[in-house]
Scaffold this motif. Structure first.
Motif, short mmCIF file in Angstrom:
data_model
loop_
_atom_site.label_atom_id
_atom_site.label_comp_id
_atom_site.label_asym_id
_atom_site.label_seq_id
_atom_site.Cartn_x
_atom_site.Cartn_y
_atom_site.Cartn_z
N THR A 149 0.81 -1.22 0.00
CA THR A 149 0.00 0.00 0.00
C THR A 149 0.84 1.27 0.00
N THR A 216 -4.63 4.91 2.06
CA THR A 216 -5.26 3.60 2.21
C THR A 216 -5.47 3.34 3.69
N ILE A 239 -8.60 4.84 -0.58
CA ILE A 239 -8.95 3.42 -0.65
C ILE A 239 -9.32 3.01 0.75
#
Length: 501
Positions: A149, A216, A239
């Motif tokens: 990520t 994220t 996200i």
């Protein structure tokens, strides 16, 4: 512009030694972030990241970093999450390398201007879209998958020609420190930086004004990041987690279905944004599915998962306690349920008798717990899914294509996958992102390049047709308007709308 010279061998080995010894890294404070951002801005304005040669060199350096320090990443994730080597290599390192290699192989094509269709008024002009880098971007990873990520978005930012500052999650401290130390020895020291900021400090860092922020994580933190970005009109990609539903149809291979669901849910001890969050199945299917899931867990982790080298642990006591409390207050344990606070261990657990009002159905699950709910038919499953906020992923297992088609078209989610789980979030060719409360924007492959680029519309005209374009100038006359309307009518029938402007 060529990439900067590699550090001397003595400096490189000194960095490697520090990494292996686990020498503590100090937290990066806001004032230091200001200096890092300033250096990155100076480098970007100097055009350091613009050339294809520079971008390729940095992408190749990312691949080298992963290959040369594979053991260090395995060790760091083992310390942080008790993550097995197999999971680290497959779901973290290989994924990032695939993204970097895809970017390397497609960089020239991505950087080329995109020519668009012309119409009658632009026949002799040049119409194109130019992808230009945004500037200095800020990338925040999550503890669930701290390497991918951080580095998958970084690959996109590099390919698009940006400078970048990454902030790995403080929860996975060993991995964060490893990235913080290795990045300066592989990537350009002025263009790319790692900082160690606490979760509560991130909004303050975002307010320093970047050209794009990529986050994220969970919805609560994502909301704070979005508000901080909005205060400076900074575009953001989010996200975010969500309750990913998984519908199991009456017509499916139960044994294969159970294997794929169990792998997706209990991989990384259930700490995932994309794992199935709960299962919906017909009352007649539930006993067979639960039994098949139980057999899979025995096959995967043995009779005592705590002794298995293939099973991880919770990242910290906060996540452990939260998951344990939800587990104890929801449904009935059909499989698992054992916990051990000293090891942050929660056994792979399947719950039955769960209702919509149970705590486990009210909050995201970041742990090895899978609630199995029953429905009377597919319509009821679709209704239940649509009552929730839009999830990051929707999964369906069925041998009936009509069932799959209905779930795909009658529910809304960031991504969709039939007869498997998680894989749609890993593919380079597919954009991955959320919708509604599960996020905004997407990435992977070309979509990462576009996320970190501004697609600039460009019309390159000459001055040869002033004898026609003069019709647009004042003083306005009915005759001129009639001619322009006539030309537009002709254009609508052939090559698209025409404006003689």
């Amino acid at each position: 512009m060529n990439s900067p010279p590699s550090p001397s061998p003595s400096r490189w080995f000194k960095a490697l030694r520090r990494t292996r010894l686990g020498e503590p890294c100090l937290k990066t404070y806001p004032l230091e972030c200001v200096d890092v951002l300033r250096r990155a801005r100076v480098a970007f304005r100097a055009g350091r990241t613009i050339t294809e040669v520079f971008r390729l060199a940095q992408l190749e350096a990312v691949v080298r970093m992963l290959e040369e320090h594979e053991c260090d990443f395995v060790d760091a994730l083992g310390r942080d999450l008790h993550k097995p080597m197999f999971e680290t290599v497959v779901s973290e390192l290989i994924l990032v390398k695939n993204e970097a290699l895809h970017a390397i192989n497609n960089l020239k094509k991505c950087m080329q201007p995109q020519h668009v269709e012309k119409n009658l008024s632009t026949t002799l002009d040049e119409c194109l879209i130019l992808s230009e880098p945004l500037g200095v971007v800020f990338i925040m990873g999550t503890w669930c998958s701290p390497v991918q990520t951080c580095l998958v978005p970084l690959v996109g930012a590099i390919a698009a020609g940006n400078c970048a500052i990454i902030s790995p999650c403080e929860c996975t401290a060993h991995t964060a420190e490893l990235l913080h130390r290795l990045i300066p020895f592989y990537l350009d020291n002025e263009c790319f930086h790692g900082i160690l900021a606490g979760t509560i400090d991130l909004p303050e860092v975002v307010e320093l004004k970047f050209d794009h922020v990529f986050f994220t994580g969970n919805r609560e933190e994502g909301s704070r990041i979005a508000r901080a970005a909005a205060s400076t009109l900074t575009p953001a990609t989010l996200i975010l987690g969500g309750k990913n539903p998984c519908y199991v149809d009456q017509h499916c291979d139960i044994s294969i279905t159970a294997q794929r669901i169990a792998w997706a849910r209990f991989h990384n001890a259930g700490q995932s944004l994309v794992a199935p969050d709960y299962v919906l199945c017909h009352t007649d299917v539930q006993p067979r599915l639960v039994q098949a899931l139980k057999c899979c867990l025995m096959q995967f982790y043995g009779s005592d998962p705590r002794e298995s080298h293939s099973y991880g642990r919770m990242v910290n006591l906060e996540i452990f306690n939260h998951t344990r409390d939800m587990l104890w207050r929801s449904g009935k344990v059909a499989v698992g349920g054992q916990v051990m606070e000293a090891e942050k261990y929660i056994a792979p657990t399947i719950l039955t008798g769960v209702t919509e009002s149970d705590p486990i159905m009210q909050q995201d699950i970041f742990g090895p717990v899978l609630p199995v709910l029953t429905v009377n038919n597919m319509e009821e499953a679709i209704t239940l899914i649509n009552k929730q906020e839009k999830p990051l992923c929707v999964y369906v297992y069925s041998s009936n294509s009509k069932v799959i088609s209905r779930l795909m078209s009658e529910t809304s989610s960031g991504s969709f996958c039939s007869n498997d789980s998680v894989l749609q979030s890993l593919m380079v060719a597919l954009p991955f992102g959320g919708v509604g409360s599960s996020g905004m924007g997407s990435y992977h492959g070309r979509h990462s390049f576009d996320t970190f680029s501004h697609r600039k519309s460009c019309l390159l005209r000459g001055t040869r047709f002033e004898c026609v374009t003069y019709l647009r100038y004042p003083p306005y006359e009915d005759r001129n308007l009639s001619l322009m309307t006539w030309a537009s009518t002709l254009s609508q029938k052939s090559q698209g709308w025409c404006q003689i402007l």
